[in-house]
Enzyme design. Structure first.
Site, PDB file in Angstrom:
ATOM      1  N   LYS A 211       0.860  -8.068  27.015  1.00 27.05           N
ATOM      2  CA  LYS A 211       1.765  -9.169  27.349  1.00 27.05           C
ATOM      3  C   LYS A 211       2.977  -9.170  26.412  1.00 27.05           C
ATOM      4  CE  LYS A 211       1.880 -14.205  27.556  1.00 27.05           C
ATOM      5  NZ  LYS A 211       1.138 -15.459  27.536  1.00 27.05           N
ATOM      6  N   GLU A 217      -2.737  -2.793  17.828  1.00 27.46           N
ATOM      7  CA  GLU A 217      -3.743  -1.861  18.341  1.00 27.46           C
ATOM      8  C   GLU A 217      -3.201  -1.111  19.564  1.00 27.46           C
ATOM      9  OE1 GLU A 217      -4.280  -5.040  17.621  1.00 27.46           O
ATOM     10  OE2 GLU A 217      -6.302  -5.375  16.818  1.00 27.46           O
ATOM     11  N   GLY A 273      -2.975 -14.557  28.138  1.00 31.51           N
ATOM     12  CA  GLY A 273      -3.588 -13.221  28.134  1.00 31.51           C
ATOM     13  C   GLY A 273      -4.975 -13.215  28.750  1.00 31.51           C
ATOM     14  N   ARG A 274      -5.789 -14.197  28.393  1.00 32.55           N
ATOM     15  CA  ARG A 274      -7.169 -14.214  28.897  1.00 32.55           C
ATOM     16  C   ARG A 274      -7.263 -14.731  30.324  1.00 32.55           C
ATOM     17  NH1 ARG A 274      -6.144 -17.395  24.665  1.00 32.55           N
ATOM     18  NH2 ARG A 274      -6.297 -19.663  24.836  1.00 32.55           N
ATOM     19  N   GLU A 359     -11.883 -18.100  23.051  1.00 34.61           N
ATOM     20  CA  GLU A 359     -10.497 -18.124  22.582  1.00 34.61           C
ATOM     21  C   GLU A 359      -9.793 -19.382  23.098  1.00 34.61           C
ATOM     22  OE1 GLU A 359      -7.968 -14.329  21.606  1.00 34.61           O
ATOM     23  OE2 GLU A 359      -7.288 -15.007  23.563  1.00 34.61           O
ATOM     24  N   HIS A 390     -36.370  -8.263  27.986  1.00 37.51           N
ATOM     25  CA  HIS A 390     -37.169  -7.446  27.072  1.00 37.51           C
ATOM     26  C   HIS A 390     -36.535  -7.389  25.687  1.00 37.51           C
ATOM     27  CE1 HIS A 390     -39.799  -6.136  30.335  1.00 37.51           C
ATOM     28  NE2 HIS A 390     -38.697  -6.266  31.069  1.00 37.51           N
ATOM     29  N   LYS A 514      -4.589 -10.886  11.672  1.00 39.65           N
ATOM     30  CA  LYS A 514      -3.562  -9.879  11.990  1.00 39.65           C
ATOM     31  C   LYS A 514      -2.613  -9.713  10.811  1.00 39.65           C
ATOM     32  CE  LYS A 514      -3.104 -10.925  16.938  1.00 39.65           C
ATOM     33  NZ  LYS A 514      -2.183 -11.407  17.963  1.00 39.65           N
TER      34      LYS A 514
HETATM   35  O1  F6P Z   1      -5.104 -11.508  19.486  1.00 38.76           O
HETATM   36  C1  F6P Z   1      -5.401 -12.242  20.607  1.00 38.76           C
HETATM   37  C2  F6P Z   1      -4.499 -11.927  21.734  1.00 38.76           C
HETATM   38  O2  F6P Z   1      -3.267 -12.522  21.535  1.00 38.76           O
HETATM   39  C3  F6P Z   1      -5.114 -12.345  23.046  1.00 38.76           C
HETATM   40  O3  F6P Z   1      -4.901 -13.663  23.348  1.00 38.76           O
HETATM   41  C4  F6P Z   1      -4.490 -11.381  23.990  1.00 38.76           C
HETATM   42  O4  F6P Z   1      -5.207 -11.316  25.184  1.00 38.76           O
HETATM   43  C5  F6P Z   1      -4.562 -10.111  23.177  1.00 38.76           C
HETATM   44  O5  F6P Z   1      -4.295 -10.529  21.860  1.00 38.76           O
HETATM   45  C6  F6P Z   1      -3.641  -9.010  23.587  1.00 38.76           C
HETATM   46  O6  F6P Z   1      -2.307  -9.400  23.564  1.00 38.76           O
HETATM   47  P1  F6P Z   1      -1.192  -8.568  24.295  1.00 38.76           P
HETATM   48  O7  F6P Z   1      -1.503  -8.550  25.746  1.00 38.76           O
HETATM   49  O8  F6P Z   1       0.107  -9.257  23.986  1.00 38.76           O
HETATM   50  O9  F6P Z   1      -1.208  -7.165  23.738  1.00 38.76           O
END
Ligand code: F6P
Length: 550
Positions: A211, A217, A273-274, A359, A390, A514
């Protein structure tokens, strides 16, 4: 209603009434509830779309449900719901509208943000996605060397990974099996390594999903993916265009990375995002299942949106599920909530719900900026049955904790299974029904004794029961049913956040880690003396460097 001026939740008469009711009910027994009402098994049920929802095995009476609904009314849950659907900026800490419901609205709907109808933009992107997905699926879209795409690697994390990865697994039986789809999220290089090591770069498309397009990452993995691709193809930057597309709200960062904005699929800041896998973030899924199936899924979402928006409180399923969670979390001290799907295809469903729920509602400061005095979001956990039976069901049955659980099951196995494997479905579902029965009604000491169990083992073999469960049952697992299920949980989370008076749509709690990771990194790589490192972390970093031979 102005959220800031509201009475604190735990000081409302509705909250007090529920607390008193809880006391009066005392150690209510599931057996007694069923004995008192012969119709409970079929009466405490609701239907939404394809989902049959049985809430009979809960520690509630009609009075409990009435009081819970009164609490919802007093907290103006439906007022906030209307504000959300209208596009008001109910994500107050980020000053954003919350309009994932617009992502699945029909073409002729009108939903305005800042005076602009966003629905045409939603459908323009869906159409662009469909066109692209069709070209990839048909082989018309080719890689740099002219080969058709056979592998899709989605690179993203959090909401840009969990949703499409989950949905791809859930809908595997609807996917084009000739296309390999993989999901890379972890900044651990092992993730990208394993995802690409057996792929032909010439046939591989990277879908960079972010987003913000600034998530460290994702950008790190995307950069490594680009290096891998160009290295494998022995090509220059010009090869990127045919092998990289972006899903983002941030055109500037996308082109800065070297992806042509023409190959970018857009979404907007009013999509959390979620809450985003039904937006452009679903592109990998759409390539896998095709645009028609994707649209069926969106229709499933929309069906539950409409139900949530219009159904009266008594039959409103997301409201009910939200209120049951409040009942256990706030009036029975339950700390967690298990989601236990009896479908192997839903293996990642609970992991997806973890982000959606935790979240969203893992907050301790209210919309009024003050610390809350009541429990908020539960720990959400679970894996598919029968595997969990199990492993950890022992604790649910006989442990010391109250763990409300959702059981999700389907009457039919997926169509492509062989007859022999289809025949296993009844055994799976026999377990499904047996578990909720055992959890609710248990086994009394007398029943154990009647089986001839020696007295010293009677207590061990007794099941107290009274473990609450909701059963969600549908005929079959289809794209539409998946959309219905996800929307159900989205709105359940909404209901709870509204009652707890928290902003379910921000996520400030992920920021500190972060920032600190960025600060600590030079200490690992260069041995830099990072100011502000606490003694424990400083010693750990030193140990790490020693172990790495630095
Ligand atoms: O660190 C949490 C977050 O901001 C989430 O809310 C989001 O889904 C994820 O990181 C990834 O963010 P992006 O889509 O901006 O890479």
């Amino acid at each position: 209603m102005n959220a800031d001026s509201r009475t604190r939740l735990d000081q409302t008469p509705e909250w007090t009434a529920l607390a008193q009711h809880r006391e009066q009910l005392g150690e209510v027994r599931m057996r007694d509830l069923f004995a008192a009402d012969a119709g409970r098994g079929s009466g405490y049920t609701l239907q939404v779309g394809d989902l049959y929802v049985d809430y009979s095995k809960h520690l509630v009476t009609d009075e409990t449900l009435r009081l819970l609904r009164e609490l919802a009314a007093a907290r103006d849950v439906f007022g906030l719901r209307a504000a959300m659907f209208r596009g008001e900026k109910i994500n107050t800490t980020e000053n954003r509208a919350v309009l994932h419901t617009a992502l699945r609205a029909p073409r002729d709907a009108v939903i305005e943000v800042d005076g602009e109808n966003v629905v045409p933009r939603v459908h323009a992107v869906l159409d662009k996605m469909a066109d692209f997905a069709d070209r990839v699926r048909s082989g018309a879209w080719t890689g740099h060397t002219g080969k058709p795409i056979k592998n899709v690697v989605n690179v993203g994390i959090g909401g840009s990974d969990l949703g499409p990865a989950m949905a791809y697994d859930v809908l595997r039986a609807f996917t084009d099996r000739d296309i390999t789809v993989r999901f890379v999220s972890n900044v651990d290089g092992a993730d990208l390594h394993e995802a690409t090591r057996d792929l032909d770069a010439a046939e591989t498309l990277f879908v960079i999903a972010s987003k913000t397009f600034t998530t460290i990452e994702t950008i790190t993995n995307a950069t490594s993916a680009r290096d891998w691709l160009l290295g494998e193809l022995k090509a220059g930057q010009e090869a990127v265009a045919q092998h990289f597309v972006a899903l983002s709200t941030n055109t500037r960062e996308v082109s800065g990375f070297g992806i042509d904005p023409a190959n970018m699929f857009e979404f907007w800041d009013w999509v959390g995002g979620r809450y985003s896998y039904d937006s452009a973030i679903g592109l990998s899924l759409m390539i896998a299942i095709g645009p028609d199936r994707f649209r069926e899924m969106l229709d499933g979402f929309h069906l539950v949106d409409e139900h949530f928006r219009t159904a009266p409180a008594e039959s409103n399923v997301p409201l009910l599920l939200g209120l049951l969670g409040i009942w256990y979390g706030n009036f029975h001290d339950a700390q967690s909530h298990a989601v236990l799907p009896y479908s192997h295809y839903l293996s990642k469903f609970t992991a997806y719900l973890q982000q959606l729920d935790m979240e969203s509602n893992g907050k301790s400061v209210g919309r009024d900026g003050r610390e809350v005095d009541w429990q908020t979001g539960p720990v959400v956990w679970g894996t598919p049955g029968t595997n969990g039976q199990h492993a950890y069901y022992q604790l649910i049955h006989q442990g010391t904790k109250l763990i409300p659980a959702d059981f999700i099951g389907f009457a039919e196995p997926v169509a492509e299974l062989s007859d022999e494997l289809k025949a296993q479905h009844d055994l799976l579902m026999a377990n499904f029904f047996a578990q909720t029965q055992a959890l609710a009604f248990g086994k009394t000491p007398d029943e154990v004794r009647a089986e001839g169990v020696p007295e010293e083992l009677v207590a061990h073999k007794t099941f107290k029961g009274d473990h609450p469960t909701t059963t969600l049952l549908a005929r079959a697992l289809t794209p539409s049913v998946l959309g219905q299920l996800v929307a159900l949980y989205e709105h359940k989370v909404f209901v709870q956040g509204a009652i707890w008076n928290i902003d379910s749509f921000d996520q400030w709690g992920v920021e500190l880690g972060k920032v600190l990771a960025k600060r600590v990194e030079p200490a690992l790589t260069e041995g830099a003396d990072v100011p502000g490192l606490d003694p424990s972390t400083r010693a750990l970093v030193a140990k790490y460097r020693e172990l790495r031979g630095r």
